[in-house]
Design a protein around this motif. Sequence first.
Motif, mmCIF file in Angstrom:
data_model
loop_
_atom_site.group_PDB
_atom_site.id
_atom_site.type_symbol
_atom_site.label_atom_id
_atom_site.label_comp_id
_atom_site.label_asym_id
_atom_site.label_seq_id
_atom_site.Cartn_x
_atom_site.Cartn_y
_atom_site.Cartn_z
ATOM 1 N N ILE A 1 0.847 -1.186 0.000
ATOM 2 C CA ILE A 1 0.000 0.000 0.000
ATOM 3 C C ILE A 1 0.896 1.254 0.000
ATOM 4 N N ILE A 2 0.456 2.264 -0.722
ATOM 5 C CA ILE A 2 1.243 3.499 -0.804
ATOM 6 C C ILE A 2 0.531 4.552 0.037
ATOM 7 N N ILE A 3 1.268 5.147 0.955
ATOM 8 C CA ILE A 3 0.639 6.146 1.819
ATOM 9 C C ILE A 3 1.141 7.520 1.411
ATOM 10 N N SER A 4 0.272 8.274 0.779
ATOM 11 C CA SER A 4 0.660 9.558 0.185
ATOM 12 C C SER A 4 -0.183 10.663 0.803
ATOM 13 N N GLY A 5 0.480 11.543 1.542
ATOM 14 C CA GLY A 5 -0.246 12.625 2.203
ATOM 15 C C GLY A 5 -1.322 12.083 3.118
ATOM 16 N N GLY A 6 -1.052 10.943 3.741
ATOM 17 C CA GLY A 6 -2.021 10.367 4.673
ATOM 18 C C GLY A 6 -3.102 9.533 4.005
ATOM 19 N N GLU A 7 -3.152 9.568 2.672
ATOM 20 C CA GLU A 7 -4.156 8.772 1.965
ATOM 21 C C GLU A 7 -3.585 7.387 1.638
ATOM 22 N N ASN A 8 -4.392 6.357 1.815
ATOM 23 C CA ASN A 8 -3.997 5.011 1.381
ATOM 24 C C ASN A 8 -4.261 4.874 -0.112
ATOM 25 N N ILE A 9 -3.208 4.588 -0.859
ATOM 26 C CA ILE A 9 -3.401 4.395 -2.302
ATOM 27 C C ILE A 9 -3.138 2.929 -2.633
ATOM 28 N N SER A 10 -4.087 2.302 -3.321
ATOM 29 C CA SER A 10 -3.932 0.899 -3.698
ATOM 30 C C SER A 10 -3.113 0.808 -4.984
ATOM 31 N N SER A 11 -1.965 0.158 -4.873
ATOM 32 C CA SER A 11 -1.118 0.015 -6.061
ATOM 33 C C SER A 11 -1.844 -0.825 -7.114
ATOM 34 N N VAL A 12 -2.654 -1.776 -6.646
ATOM 35 C CA VAL A 12 -3.379 -2.667 -7.553
ATOM 36 C C VAL A 12 -4.353 -1.880 -8.432
ATOM 37 N N GLU A 13 -5.009 -0.888 -7.836
ATOM 38 C CA GLU A 13 -5.967 -0.103 -8.614
ATOM 39 C C GLU A 13 -5.279 0.674 -9.728
ATOM 40 N N ILE A 14 -4.125 1.241 -9.418
ATOM 41 C CA ILE A 14 -3.395 1.998 -10.452
ATOM 42 C C ILE A 14 -2.930 1.038 -11.549
ATOM 43 N N GLU A 15 -2.425 -0.132 -11.126
ATOM 44 C CA GLU A 15 -1.948 -1.126 -12.103
ATOM 45 C C GLU A 15 -3.078 -1.542 -13.044
ATOM 46 N N SER A 16 -4.250 -1.720 -12.469
ATOM 47 C CA SER A 16 -5.390 -2.163 -13.249
ATOM 48 C C SER A 16 -5.710 -1.144 -14.342
ATOM 49 N N THR A 17 -5.620 0.122 -14.013
ATOM 50 C CA THR A 17 -5.841 1.180 -15.010
ATOM 51 C C THR A 17 -4.733 1.141 -16.061
ATOM 52 N N LEU A 18 -3.507 1.024 -15.615
ATOM 53 C CA LEU A 18 -2.370 1.007 -16.559
ATOM 54 C C LEU A 18 -2.522 -0.142 -17.558
ATOM 55 N N TYR A 19 -2.982 -1.308 -17.078
ATOM 56 C CA TYR A 19 -3.122 -2.472 -17.961
ATOM 57 C C TYR A 19 -4.138 -2.223 -19.080
ATOM 58 N N SER A 20 -5.070 -1.295 -18.850
ATOM 59 C CA SER A 20 -6.067 -1.057 -19.894
ATOM 60 C C SER A 20 -5.552 -0.052 -20.933
ATOM 61 N N HIS A 21 -4.337 0.466 -20.754
ATOM 62 C CA HIS A 21 -3.738 1.368 -21.741
ATOM 63 C C HIS A 21 -3.211 0.539 -22.910
ATOM 64 N N HIS A 22 -3.478 1.011 -24.126
ATOM 65 C CA HIS A 22 -3.200 0.212 -25.339
ATOM 66 C C HIS A 22 -1.733 -0.178 -25.510
ATOM 67 N N ALA A 23 -0.795 0.602 -24.957
ATOM 68 C CA ALA A 23 0.628 0.340 -25.216
ATOM 69 C C ALA A 23 1.279 -0.532 -24.141
ATOM 70 N N ILE A 24 0.551 -0.791 -23.045
ATOM 71 C CA ILE A 24 1.183 -1.428 -21.875
ATOM 72 C C ILE A 24 0.943 -2.940 -21.818
ATOM 73 N N LEU A 25 2.040 -3.681 -21.709
ATOM 74 C CA LEU A 25 1.957 -5.137 -21.576
ATOM 75 C C LEU A 25 1.869 -5.511 -20.092
ATOM 76 N N GLU A 26 2.763 -4.949 -19.290
ATOM 77 C CA GLU A 26 2.796 -5.235 -17.857
ATOM 78 C C GLU A 26 3.070 -3.958 -17.063
ATOM 79 N N ALA A 27 2.524 -3.912 -15.871
ATOM 80 C CA ALA A 27 2.728 -2.724 -15.046
ATOM 81 C C ALA A 27 2.804 -3.106 -13.584
ATOM 82 N N SER A 28 3.631 -2.407 -12.851
ATOM 83 C CA SER A 28 3.714 -2.620 -11.407
ATOM 84 C C SER A 28 3.962 -1.272 -10.754
ATOM 85 N N VAL A 29 3.213 -0.996 -9.699
ATOM 86 C CA VAL A 29 3.313 0.310 -9.060
ATOM 87 C C VAL A 29 3.774 0.130 -7.613
#
Lengths: 566, 566
Positions: A454-482
């Motif tokens: 989990i990424i804690i940014s300015g006190g907010e919990n950010i789910s790395s999985v959620e960002i990765e999921s968005t990145l995977y839907s980008h046409h140029a991206i094969l794999e992503a890890s945040v």
Amino acid sequence: MVMKKDIDELPKNTANYTALTPLWFLERAAKVHPNRKSLIHGSCHYTWHQTYQRCCRFASALSNYSIGLGNTVAVIAPNVPALYEAHFGVPMAGSVLNTVNIRLNASTVAFLIDHCTASVVIVDQEFFLLAEEALKICSKKTNTFKPPILIVIGDENCDPNAHRYALSKGAINYEDFLQSGDPEYDWKPPEDEWQSIALGYTSGTTSSPKGVVLHHRGAYLMSLSAALMWGMNEGAVFLWTLPMFHCNGWCYIWTLAALFGTSICLRQVSAKAVYEAIDKYKVTHFCAAPVVLNSIMNAPAEDTILPLPHIVHVNTGGAPPPPSLLSGMSQLGFRITHQYGLSETFGPSVYCAWKPEWDSLPPESKARLHARQGVRYIGLEHLEVVNTKTMQPVPSDGKTIGEIVMRGNVVMKGYLKNPKANEETFANGWFHSGDLAVKHEDGYIEIKDRSKDIIISGGENISSVEIESTLYSHHAILEASVVARPDEKWGESPCAFVTLKPRVDSSNEKCLVEDILSFCKAKMSSYMVPKSVVFGPLPKTATGKIQKNLLRAKAKEMGSAKMSKL
Amino acid sequence: MVMKKDIDELPKNTANYTALTPLWFLERAAKVHPNRKSLIHGSCHYTWHQTYQRCCRFASALSNYSIGLGNTVAVIAPNVPALYEAHFGVPMAGSVLNTVNIRLNASTVAFLIDHCTASVVIVDQEFFLLAEEALKICSKKTNTFKPPILIVIGDENCDPNAHRYALSKGAINYEDFLQSGDPEYDWKPPEDEWQSIALGYTSGTTSSPKGVVLHHRGAYLMSLSAALMWGMNEGAVFLWTLPMFHCNGWCYIWTLAALFGTSICLRQVSAKAVYEAIDKYKVTHFCAAPVVLNSIMNAPAEDTILPLPHIVHVNTGGAPPPPSLLSGMSQLGFRITHQYGLSETFGPSVYCAWKPEWDSLPPESKARLHARQGVRYIGLEHLEVVNTKTMQPVPSDGKTIGEIVMRGNVVMKGYLKNPKANEETFANGWFHSGDLAVKHEDGYIEIKDRSKDIIISGGENISSVEIESTLYSHHAILEASVVARPDEKWGESPCAFVTLKPRVDSSNEKCLVEDILSFCKAKMSSYMVPKSVVFGPLPKTATGKIQKNLLRAKAKEMGSAKMSKL
């Protein structure tokens, strides 16, 4: 109340009670379908009769060396028949099987061999040097180290010199070892089903590897649960893309004996080999991490046999599969089941049970539902997402994050020689997964992150999985890890590591980064948008899991993020 | 040997161990598929959410009456939802369910209620007079008899007067009983999986009925075994032709909750009703004794919906199905699985596992292979045919007759309050089935007779089953049963009781008898040919089993056979 007394007067006896153990499955397969194919490895084909005899020989040969109850047998091998056989032969002798990840380095293997006091090490010829080096490290470390019996598995498809070398160093040839055993060996089930059957070490990215000890009872129950979860019936043909050393192949090694199914071994996994096996052996089922599925989906046309000649069921886990992968694979004719589990729960123990009423939803909704981890296997009696402070279940709102905890008969005995870890992991009468999730209105759970990811940014919990999921839907991206990168202003900020698809033009990197970031901005809150995007291949474990610990180290080396671009 | 010690230091805890019980299946079904259909009974449809709540209410209502651990709840009902619910509601309260055969007479029901000291009797309105009379007999028998709580199940499809009468006699209305319970009742799994879950009485043709006590562990394991044996997957639609009171519906009551399947109830079984249900509810599976299958196969065309719109899987047992029935049903589109078991083994625990290589054999060979009882279910760990004197396995020659004995986790705890019967049945560490069989070269067993049904003629053992099998292949015969008749010369000789097919001309009985006898002579050794043939309907038990004890009495009444004809 007469009844209670009467019923207490009907104790267990030898006719109505025996230990639950998957060993019965093999004996039964040999009796019911002796001539049906059990294993195929290249030109080597075995029947259930042969596999049973080989496993009896295995157990008998071990007992000839006085290896039995209380001993550990380590195996270092890819998906070859010997590793399959070890899953029966070792416990038939009463011993515990330690399957070693073949991607580990010698010092880690040395740690494992020493920690579990292996009495026997069985190593595939391809990994003999690794074993040799590990044993050297062991002998140097302590004077009391007792070298294990060393056995080498030969493979006619591999370099004969490697095998010869191992034999010259005194290793016993695996086939000779088997020949020394009795095919009619009178093996016994364990006296107590709580007896240990297997030991597997977690990858230990943050500490020393921990030895997960599994029991016969759980192995029996998970084997059947896994078949029922998947609707896997008698005569299934299973392709070994998943390493057998990874949590005992999620117990499917034993399941296949229960179902008289056929195992297709693969020394090395490639998209081409997967398609070939589907074609040649009519593979019905295989398991793979999303990254492996990615390579299957993006394989060049000449390596595929699309459209598939029959339905192929795929069980995926290890990381939440991005929606684009789920819909892509299903369009190719694969039936994907998404599931989740840990070595500590005998492999996957939670799955996204599909509902017929979802069939008619638009693809994005389907993928969104499918990407959730879901509900418990039949062998797991409790699955909950709890507030880690109060241990109370989180509300079923799809928002509140808590830790996934479990209880049931497919939970490990504990970690070997690690009371501290056991205390933590079994705190408050639950098994703590260390994974963070939400619970949806329909009771399905969805992982948001590993506690440590989990990424804690300015006190907010950010789910790395959620960002990765968005990145995977980008046409140029094969794999992503945040992962988290130290951030001057926010403490931490998301840093994305990305591999591009083969045919993407990456000449203008800056332009591509901007495109990806604006894509993210359109889809998520601004505080979640990665502050850094790094292109390149992603480091992976033997099972295809992306090694976030290495990426995290890399992000740290990059220093604090100061700007919104690299 | 460090390992053994370390592993013993990892004891069971609340996170990794809980009692095996099928109760978990219901809770899971309600969580995973709350809106899927659980039960359909006429116009009454329930979802898994509703069934779970009704069962929770059931358990809660029982506990409001202080019924719990140590109590027995008897249910006298045909295949209606209340009987299904009792299979969860009663054990959720910690009690033991006694399902009573509705075809029993009042004095036998009185014996059962008294023997198991039932605290509650739940009776369907159609059988209220039976229960009332049985309870009267109980009170007369002993002064200390404590009348149980009496609950009546109403059914809007039946005579309202019967329901009103029961209520006027002080019986509690089942729906009111449920309403008094809490739908959120906090039920607990048993502390020990060896705890009793159900009690069923054997028909007791030769002695007092014996109470077969089943445990939670076995119920859990058999439920899953039964699904795997049949390749029965999620969402199966199961038609209740088999009485639920017959050995807990062979555990399929619990299996269906494990698979989120749908139960179609049938108050009364007829060929027409079976075909209607297949059509209306898309039934995928049902179980039936061969005599029930006979009526399905020989139903008038206007009652059928042939050809079947989809494959229907049929599990048959209770008596070996004659080859002609097996091939006939399969031609109609039914997929028959032949299996064998006893109440003492949680229902069927042996099945004729089909081999793909048999598909291409001629119909007679297929039927011959199919008529064998076969091999063990996955939940049964040992199946053997032994010489009863030496307890040694008989040779696998298809000829030597021995007794079927079993060992495993799906064997009962024992008979209630019957140490003598327990001693006999568990002699030498095996469960003794009392059935006589041979073992074929491929390990499949084939029943030759019940111990008591074997005919001993001139010192030769004659299998009544073998003669019946031949009779069934005669064009005019619908049903046949062969028993021993006293014989002046040979001690005993075979006597055949036969029912003719509906459209057979039976005006010249003598001629027909001669035709049947010459048919037999052509197919079997002369000493096996029946000396007597009797036409007429055959007496049957509630489960459709032919009551050989009654036929045996009839044959005895006929006096000694003197000639080779009637």
